[in-house]
Design an enzyme around this catalytic site. Structure first.
Site, mmCIF file in Angstrom:
data_model
loop_
_atom_site.group_PDB
_atom_site.id
_atom_site.type_symbol
_atom_site.label_atom_id
_atom_site.label_comp_id
_atom_site.label_asym_id
_atom_site.label_seq_id
_atom_site.Cartn_x
_atom_site.Cartn_y
_atom_site.Cartn_z
ATOM 1 N N HIS A 285 0.811 -1.188 0.068
ATOM 2 C CA HIS A 285 0.047 0.094 0.119
ATOM 3 C C HIS A 285 0.774 1.237 -0.046
ATOM 4 C CE1 HIS A 285 -3.485 -2.435 0.370
ATOM 5 N NE2 HIS A 285 -3.046 -3.006 1.561
ATOM 6 N N ASP A 336 -5.196 -8.057 -3.343
ATOM 7 C CA ASP A 336 -5.675 -7.937 -1.619
ATOM 8 C C ASP A 336 -6.771 -8.427 -1.574
ATOM 9 O OD1 ASP A 336 -5.437 -7.012 0.788
ATOM 10 O OD2 ASP A 336 -5.414 -4.684 0.051
#
Length: 472
Positions: A285, A336
């Site tokens: 991220h 994810d």
């Protein structure tokens, strides 16, 4: 015994080439590549009698650098508003509720279906960032970890490359706050973590499996105190100095503020100050990174994995890909939370986010590669493979034969030529243009069909129905 392929078009390390001959050994690795010399119009060695001709644009398969397989059970089931302040943190409660209910058979089915979806969309290997370690009541499994074995069996069923990342998760927040009851399945001592990694690494060395790799992950700095992280990294280095290491970091602004309040530092700043981060690390991220932090990550040669479909789904924010790439940063992508399972979509929105921020086009192309699609796919594949510790992400001698065949007859590829094939894939078509998929020299998808998909379809539908009812 070698197998031989003649590719009509292939994206090699030096760029696109026509009429490419590739030899692949019994372990699924490329041993030799020959291209047609322009001056002679013929290849140096005779064509093998068993050569398989491959029509279409052949490109490296995409490594998926960040996946939580169990979260496939949430896809489509959390898209409603509970309050005007819904966020990552309210979504997390639904995720915890699912994590408490998942059984090993559930996980194997979810992961099997997911891995087939990944292959059909262009992901040929996956880093499974796995923090479900214990039984539903928080007790350890007696012999083998059934949840871990479920992931391994699912990867074997699908035929996808797997980097398994046992994930250390010890605290609920900065300041070494104890785990909450809903986090009981995630608990693992440092000793258990290191012993588990060492056991898996030893087993893989004996098997010499070409598709399987073990790495390690730290859930986040709020879940692993800094001194514990230092101790664990020392232990990992003694097991295997080349282990890939992943960590969630700076995904949410609230996380950044909590870290600063507790330590006086921002999360990325704090991690970089340890001096531990190097080319083996993948920071997941890094959404809320300052320009100085982006330069620091790039200087350390660590990768950043962005999962834009998840970051958008959860309202995380924008990763500054343009600035990071300008610093020679290494970017890869992942699915994810499985809100979307499509590398072309991740890369499309990486470019589109940059266009929206800068109000211009072609932001992430560069002087060496003016085609956005080629630049993003090539770089994400290469850096993703490094983040997984897998010999993939490129079509070259010594690399594993993981590749995709784009169908030139598909409507989305109409008018495409070598230079624009990946532009068409990313900006005009996405995964429907992917006709065939190879992993480790074996076709796992042919003519858009995977051998396991029909067998998985019925049980998966029943499971998703049950999970939706239980979560209602």
């Amino acid at each position: 015994m070698e197998r031989h392929y003649r590719l009509a078009w292939a994206l090699l390390e030096g760029g696109w080439r026509r009429d490419v001959r590739v030899a692949v050994d019994a372990q699924g690795c490329i041993t030799r590549i020959e291209t047609e010399p322009a001056q002679t119009g013929r290849l140096e060695s005779p064509e093998a009698a068993d050569t398989e001709r491959v029509a279409g644009f052949v490109v490296p398969g995409m490594p998926n650098a960040h996946s939580h397989a169990f979260q496939r059970g949430m896809a489509g089931n959390t898209e409603y508003r509970l309050s005007s302040r819904d966020s990552f943190w309210t979504w997390r409660q639904a995720m915890y509720a699912l994590a408490r209910r998942i059984t090993p058979p559930d996980l194997e089915l979810l992961a099997g279906q997911l891995f087939v979806e990944m292959l059909k969309s262009g992901y040929t290997s996956v880093a499974e960032f796995h923090y479900l370690h214990r039984q539903a009541d928080g007790t350890a499994y007696a012999l083998t970890n059934e949840l871990w074995e479920a992931i391994a069996r699912a990867a074997d069923t699908a035929g996808i490359g797997l980097t398994f990342l046992p994930t250390l998760y010890q605290t609920s927040d900065f300041g070494s706050q104890p785990l909450k009851p809903e986090q009981a399945r995630f608990a693992m001592t440092t000793e258990e973590f290191l012993r588990a990694v060492e056991t898996r690494v030893s087993a893989e060395r004996q098997l010499a499996a070409s598709r399987i790799r073990t790495g390690a992950a730290f859930h986040s700095l709020r879940a692993v105190p800094l001194e514990t992280l230092r101790e664990a990294v020392r232990g990992l280095s003694s097991i295997d100095a080349e282990l890939p290491v992943h960590i969630h970091i700076a995904e949410q602004q609230k996380e950044v503020e909590a870290c600063r309040a507790s330590t006086g530092r921002r999360p990325i700043e704090l991690l970089l100050e340890t001096g531990l981060v190097n080319e083996r690390w993948c920071l997941v991220h890094a959404t809320h990174a300052t320009p100085a932090e982006l330069r620091g990550i790039a200087a350390a040669r660590a990768a950043v994995c962005v999962s834009i479909s998840t970051e958008a789904n959860l309202g995380d924010g924008f990763f500054d890909a343009a600035r990071f790439l300008d610093s020679s940063g290494r970017i890869c992508v992942g699915s994810d939370s499985q809100a979307s399972v499509c590398p072309a979509e991740e890369l499309r929105w990486m470019e589109y986010q940059a266009r929206l921020r800068k109000r211009r086009r072609g932001v992430l192309a560069d002087s060496q590669e003016p085609h956005v699609g080629t630049r993003l796919w090539r770089d994400a594949a290469r850096h993703g493979a490094a983040a997984l510790g897998q010999p993939a992400g490129r079509i070259a001698p010594g690399a594993r034969a993981d590749w995709l065949v784009l169908d030139p007859d598909h409507a989305s590829m109409a008018g495409a030529r070598e230079a624009t094939a990946l532009d068409h894939l990313i900006f005009a078509g996405g995964s429907p243009a992917i006709r065939d998929v190879m992993v480790a020299g074996r076709w796992v998808v042919k003519d858009r069909r995977h051998a396991a998909e029909e067998r998985l379809a019925g049980p998966f539908k029943e499971l998703m129905g049950r999970l939706a009812r239980e979560g209602a």
